[in-house]
Write a protein that holds these residues in place. Structure first.
Motif, mmCIF file in Angstrom:
data_model
loop_
_atom_site.group_PDB
_atom_site.id
_atom_site.type_symbol
_atom_site.label_atom_id
_atom_site.label_comp_id
_atom_site.label_asym_id
_atom_site.label_seq_id
_atom_site.Cartn_x
_atom_site.Cartn_y
_atom_site.Cartn_z
ATOM 1 N N UNK A 72 1.070 -0.840 -0.440
ATOM 2 C CA UNK A 72 0.293 -0.097 -0.106
ATOM 3 C C UNK A 72 0.997 1.100 0.386
ATOM 4 N N UNK A 73 0.220 1.964 -0.518
ATOM 5 C CA UNK A 73 0.739 3.441 -0.216
ATOM 6 C C UNK A 73 1.436 3.891 0.992
ATOM 7 N N UNK A 74 2.366 4.942 1.114
ATOM 8 C CA UNK A 74 2.562 5.626 2.619
ATOM 9 C C UNK A 74 0.591 6.063 3.036
ATOM 10 N N UNK A 75 -0.198 6.748 2.445
ATOM 11 C CA UNK A 75 -1.226 7.460 2.916
ATOM 12 C C UNK A 75 -1.902 6.019 2.874
ATOM 13 N N UNK A 76 -2.672 5.650 2.147
ATOM 14 C CA UNK A 76 -2.919 3.663 2.342
ATOM 15 C C UNK A 76 -3.048 3.225 3.496
ATOM 16 N N UNK A 77 -1.536 2.634 3.399
ATOM 17 C CA UNK A 77 -1.370 2.378 4.821
ATOM 18 C C UNK A 77 -1.898 3.018 6.075
ATOM 19 N N UNK A 78 -1.731 4.724 6.326
ATOM 20 C CA UNK A 78 -1.579 5.523 7.338
ATOM 21 C C UNK A 78 -3.296 4.756 7.646
ATOM 22 N N UNK A 79 -3.641 5.197 6.579
ATOM 23 C CA UNK A 79 -5.603 4.688 7.276
ATOM 24 C C UNK A 79 -6.310 3.664 7.657
ATOM 25 N N UNK A 80 -5.238 2.876 6.984
ATOM 26 C CA UNK A 80 -5.635 1.441 7.485
ATOM 27 C C UNK A 80 -5.273 0.970 8.508
ATOM 28 N N UNK A 81 -4.391 2.285 9.299
ATOM 29 C CA UNK A 81 -3.430 1.429 10.588
ATOM 30 C C UNK A 81 -4.522 2.423 11.429
ATOM 31 N N UNK A 82 -4.734 3.577 11.596
ATOM 32 C CA UNK A 82 -5.844 4.126 12.502
ATOM 33 C C UNK A 82 -6.840 3.423 12.560
ATOM 34 N N UNK A 83 -7.652 2.285 11.145
ATOM 35 C CA UNK A 83 -8.764 2.000 11.541
ATOM 36 C C UNK A 83 -9.011 1.056 12.330
ATOM 37 N N UNK A 84 -7.490 0.129 12.051
ATOM 38 C CA UNK A 84 -7.331 -1.970 12.252
ATOM 39 C C UNK A 84 -7.285 -1.321 13.846
ATOM 40 N N UNK A 85 -4.971 -0.272 14.146
ATOM 41 C CA UNK A 85 -5.523 -0.720 15.861
ATOM 42 C C UNK A 85 -6.328 -0.741 16.961
ATOM 43 N N UNK A 86 -6.640 -0.080 16.884
ATOM 44 C CA UNK A 86 -7.581 0.060 17.536
ATOM 45 C C UNK A 86 -8.619 -1.487 18.309
ATOM 46 N N UNK A 87 -9.105 -2.089 17.160
ATOM 47 C CA UNK A 87 -9.922 -3.194 17.488
ATOM 48 C C UNK A 87 -8.807 -4.236 17.408
ATOM 49 N N UNK A 88 -7.314 -4.344 16.663
ATOM 50 C CA UNK A 88 -6.375 -4.980 16.522
ATOM 51 C C UNK A 88 -5.858 -5.260 18.178
ATOM 52 N N UNK A 89 -5.591 -4.232 18.943
ATOM 53 C CA UNK A 89 -5.891 -4.162 20.296
ATOM 54 C C UNK A 89 -6.021 -4.730 20.992
#
Length: 135
Positions: free
Chosen positions: A96-113
């Motif tokens: 993924x591009x840096x922009x798309x990767x950041x978007x996914x990390x922002x969405x995924x991190x809380x539920x992944x934790x």
């Protein structure tokens, strides 16, 4: 904005679309879990918990661990919790591009934790190749 910047942005959006940046998250979750390392344990806080504590964000991590459907992380939180090399690795390994990767990390991190904390409480451990019954 310059023409080359517009072309780069358009190419990035097309690439993210073609790689499924807006869809399947299972590969991204695997990369994220690999970066996060071992599950947290009572006497062995995770890498992310250590970094959160250093940044004064441990209450946020605890909130994510305890509550389902937490709001997305903001970009400054992602930058505080991950090293630039880890963000680059996430982007590279997911394609993924840096922009798309950041978007996914922002969405995924809380539920992944949250899921990692639940798995740690349940005593889940990765499968090993050794069969304990063979001894």
């Amino acid at each position: 904005m310059t023409i080359s910047r517009n072309v780069t942005d358009m190419t990035t959006r097309i690439g993210d679309f073609l790689t499924g940046a807006q869809g399947d998250r299972s590969g991204a979750l695997s990369v994220l879990n690999d970066i996060l390392g071992p599950l947290p344990a009572p006497d062995e806080p995770s890498m992310l918990e250590h970094r959160a504590e250093e940044a004064g964000m441990l209450p946020l991590i605890r909130s994510w661990q305890e509550h389902d459907k937490a709001p997305h992380a903001d970009e400054s939180t992602i930058h505080a919790l991950f090293r630039p090399t880890e963000l680059e690795r996430f982007s590279t390994q997911t394609g993924l591009s840096e922009q798309a990767a950041m978007k996914i990390l922002r969405e995924m991190l809380p539920s992944a934790i949250r899921h990692r904390a639940l798995n740690a409480r349940a005593g889940w451990q990765p499968e090993t190749t050794a069969d304990p019954n063979l001894h």
